[in-house]
Design an enzyme around this catalytic site. Structure first.
Site, mmCIF file in Angstrom:
data_model
loop_
_atom_site.group_PDB
_atom_site.id
_atom_site.type_symbol
_atom_site.label_atom_id
_atom_site.label_comp_id
_atom_site.label_asym_id
_atom_site.label_seq_id
_atom_site.Cartn_x
_atom_site.Cartn_y
_atom_site.Cartn_z
ATOM 1 N N THR A 262 10.672 -1.138 4.682
ATOM 2 C CA THR A 262 9.286 -1.613 4.859
ATOM 3 C C THR A 262 8.541 -2.387 3.969
ATOM 4 O O THR A 262 9.156 -2.120 2.949
ATOM 5 C CB THR A 262 9.146 0.564 4.203
ATOM 6 O OG1 THR A 262 9.463 1.671 4.850
ATOM 7 C CG2 THR A 262 7.607 0.556 3.856
ATOM 8 N N LYS B 104 4.168 3.740 9.261
ATOM 9 C CA LYS B 104 4.991 3.751 7.595
ATOM 10 C C LYS B 104 4.531 4.203 6.470
ATOM 11 O O LYS B 104 4.352 4.856 5.845
ATOM 12 C CB LYS B 104 5.696 3.122 7.274
ATOM 13 C CG LYS B 104 7.456 3.335 6.102
ATOM 14 C CD LYS B 104 8.381 4.974 6.782
ATOM 15 C CE LYS B 104 8.745 4.809 5.078
ATOM 16 N NZ LYS B 104 9.938 4.246 4.949
ATOM 17 N N LYS C 232 4.473 0.765 -4.494
ATOM 18 C CA LYS C 232 4.486 0.365 -3.495
ATOM 19 C C LYS C 232 3.824 0.375 -2.214
ATOM 20 O O LYS C 232 3.368 -0.965 -1.571
ATOM 21 C CB LYS C 232 5.976 -0.296 -3.910
ATOM 22 C CG LYS C 232 6.158 -1.720 -2.390
ATOM 23 C CD LYS C 232 7.762 -1.583 -1.963
ATOM 24 C CE LYS C 232 8.164 -0.890 -0.831
ATOM 25 N NZ LYS C 232 9.220 -1.267 0.509
#
Length: 268
Positions: A92, A167, A233
């Site tokens: 990711t 995502k 994040k």
């Protein structure tokens, strides 16, 4: 056709194992040799460098932690792979990193697909991961049979970078749901409702979400420190993609106080 796999962590390791168990010829490389120990009797082969793996494999999956790791791997991988090869990015990372690397790969006749996953190590081991794909439709069709070794749901969302965008939205929503769960159970405490009983009630009621379930089984706020760090994040990455768009601001402002609280509790 040998499949290369790089990134044998808590999620990548079970994904590689599922590919091996499905009968695919798999070649592994790891920065730390001890990461390869569980696979010595698995039937997998091993490369002594990223370059050697790239030269031997028509398809290479990358499942390392962050943008810097992906870029470092691809700096060696792209020059080593033959034209017609495919790189699958399961990490990711920022969508722009994927599009930039896809351009570099295309210059050598190599396709790159971003394919971040959801479901964790448990989902990988069970073969039930959700895979979010961004890339050329023909390339996606080519790799889909391989992904079925560890995926229960595979969704093609658009061009390179679309999987990462999806995502990031998913993880920002997860963070917001956990923040709402935290506040809902805090509200129960404040008005004298049994917290544990309410948690069990919500799990079978209309307020339920996956994020609520995850939050409710944490023994303390700080216990989710690792997961919260990853979600923070991804919320930040989505902010870089979307800027101050109102829809992002709602997700961010809902999630951030809870994520900050987890970080503070873990550090205390």
């Amino acid at each position: 056709m040998t499949i290369g796999f790089i990134g044998l962590g808590s999620q990548g390791g079970p994904m590689a194992q599922r590919l091996i168990e499905a009968g695919h010829p798999v070649m592994l490389w790891a920065r730390r040799p001890e990461s390869l120990a569980p696979y010595h009797d698995s039937g997998a082969t091993f490369a002594d460098s990223v370059t050697a793996l790239g030269a031997a494999c028509a398809i290479v999956a990358v499942c390392v932690v962050d943008d810097a790791g992906v870029e470092a791997i691809c700096a060696d991988l792209i020059p080593a792979m033959a034209s017609g090869g495919v790189i699958i990015i399961h990490s990711t990372i920022h969508p722009r990193t994927c599009t930039r690397l896809a351009d570099q790969a295309a210059a050598r006749g190599i396709s790159l697909v971003d394919a971040p996953v959801s479901g964790g190590g448990g989902g990988a081991a069970a073969g039930t991961l959700t895979v979010m794909l961004g890339g050329d439709a023909d390339v996606v069709a080519k790799i889909t049979p391989l992904l079925r070794a560890f995926a229960g749901t595979i969704v093609h969302l658009g061009d390179v970078g679309a999987g990462q965008n999806a995502k990031l939205i998913n993880n920002a929503l997860m963070a917001a749901h956990m923040a709402l769960a935290h506040n809902a159970l805090e509200a129960a405490d404040a008005i004298g409702v049994d917290r544990a009983a309410l948690a069990e009630l919500v799990k079978v009621s209309s307020g339920r979400s996956f994020g609520f379930d995850v939050y409710a089984r944490q023994p303390s706020v700080g216990a989710f420190a690792h997961g919260a760090k990853l979600l923070a994040k991804d919320v930040a990455l989505l902010g870089e993609v979307m800027g101050d768009a109102p829809s992002f601001a709602v997700l961010r402002d809902t999630a951030r106080p809870y994520l900050d609280l987890v970080a503070h509790s873990a550090a205390a």
